[in-house]
Design an enzyme around this catalytic site. Structure first.
Site, mmCIF file in Angstrom:
data_model
loop_
_atom_site.group_PDB
_atom_site.id
_atom_site.type_symbol
_atom_site.label_atom_id
_atom_site.label_comp_id
_atom_site.label_asym_id
_atom_site.label_seq_id
_atom_site.Cartn_x
_atom_site.Cartn_y
_atom_site.Cartn_z
ATOM 1 N N CYS A 78 0.800 -1.228 0.000
ATOM 2 C CA CYS A 78 0.000 0.000 0.000
ATOM 3 C C CYS A 78 0.831 1.275 0.000
ATOM 4 C CB CYS A 78 -0.984 -0.006 1.173
ATOM 5 S SG CYS A 78 -0.230 -0.002 2.821
ATOM 6 N N HIS A 92 -2.869 1.142 6.776
ATOM 7 C CA HIS A 92 -3.079 1.289 5.340
ATOM 8 C C HIS A 92 -2.677 2.710 4.950
ATOM 9 C CE1 HIS A 92 -4.478 0.615 1.369
ATOM 10 N NE2 HIS A 92 -5.520 1.428 1.450
ATOM 11 N N ASP A 103 -7.246 5.895 -3.907
ATOM 12 C CA ASP A 103 -6.540 4.736 -3.367
ATOM 13 C C ASP A 103 -6.170 3.800 -4.508
ATOM 14 O OD1 ASP A 103 -5.542 2.611 -1.915
ATOM 15 O OD2 ASP A 103 -7.172 2.579 -0.459
#
Length: 226
Positions: free
Chosen positions: A136, A194, A217
């Site tokens: 991530c 995250h 994202d």
């Protein structure tokens, strides 16, 4: 800098940080031990042609080139295209392939990356095959570079004790049988942390109160609207 632009940012200190700064810190780890990792964005290091090629390789461009090019001045649209292209999950020559478990010995361990420039240039050198591997914070770091390179103010956001609610019921569901044994059903999950991006632009489609930082994202979790 232009007050009539969709990505106009009036605060000079914020322009220096979210448009011009080529270095940053990404926070990872867990809620009890937060680690600060240095990251080199390098958005001015001869990357513009790579970023423009990224747009031309997208499924959006391949499906309707005229429509795609006509919408490239819209940061909402551009953010969606770039978030799709940063990962290689859609067979669209995306930049990074994600991997969260198993061995990394044949390719780069995600924890060893410390900047976007080497990743983007490796992607080009490998004829736009996804670079292995990312997680991530790597997806977010590379996406920040591309969006800043294209003139969109962008920052990273880290969240700890992070929850991924797949079925949208605002809870993380776990299932057990009558003996108390965990059942492997349901796709909700929790992570130590995250990392994603926020970009600054106005939202004439939603109204002035929604303008400002917008969530993007690039980490491949589940598809949005197909």
């Amino acid at each position: 800098w232009f007050s009539g632009d969709d990505v106009y940012m009036s605060n000079e200190n914020e322009r220096q940080e979210y448009v011009l700064n080529e270095n940053g810190i990404i926070f990872v780890g867990n809620a009890r031990y937060i680690e600060a990792r240095g990251w080199y964005y390098g958005q001015f290091q001869d990357l513009l042609n790579i970023c423009l090629t990224m747009l031309d390789l997208s499924l959006y461009y391949r499906q309707d080139p005229a429509m795609d090019v006509s919408r490239r001045g819209d940061p909402k649209y551009l953010g969606r295209v770039i978030s799709s292209m940063i990962n290689g999950n859609d067979n669209d020559n995306g930049v990074l392939l994600g991997k969260w478990q198993g061995s990394f010995h044949s390719h780069e361990n995600p924890s060893r990356w410390d900047g976007s420039v080497v990743i983007l240039k490796k992607w080009r050198q490998d004829n736009y095959r996804p670079v292995q591997y990312g997680q991530c914070w790597v997806f977010a770091g590379v996406m920040c570079t591309v969006l800043r390179c294209l003139g969109i103010p962008t920052r990273l956001v880290s969240n700890f004790n992070s929850a991924h609610d797949v079925d949208r019921n605002l809870s993380i569901d776990k299932y057990y049988d009558s003996s108390g044994r965990s059942l492997n059903i349901g796709k909700d999950s929790t992570w130590d942390y995250h990392v994603w991006n926020e970009s600054w632009f106005i939202r004439p489609d939603l109204g002035r109160s929604y303008s400002g930082w917008q969530v993007l994202d690039a980490t491949p979790q589940e598809q949005s609207r197909g």
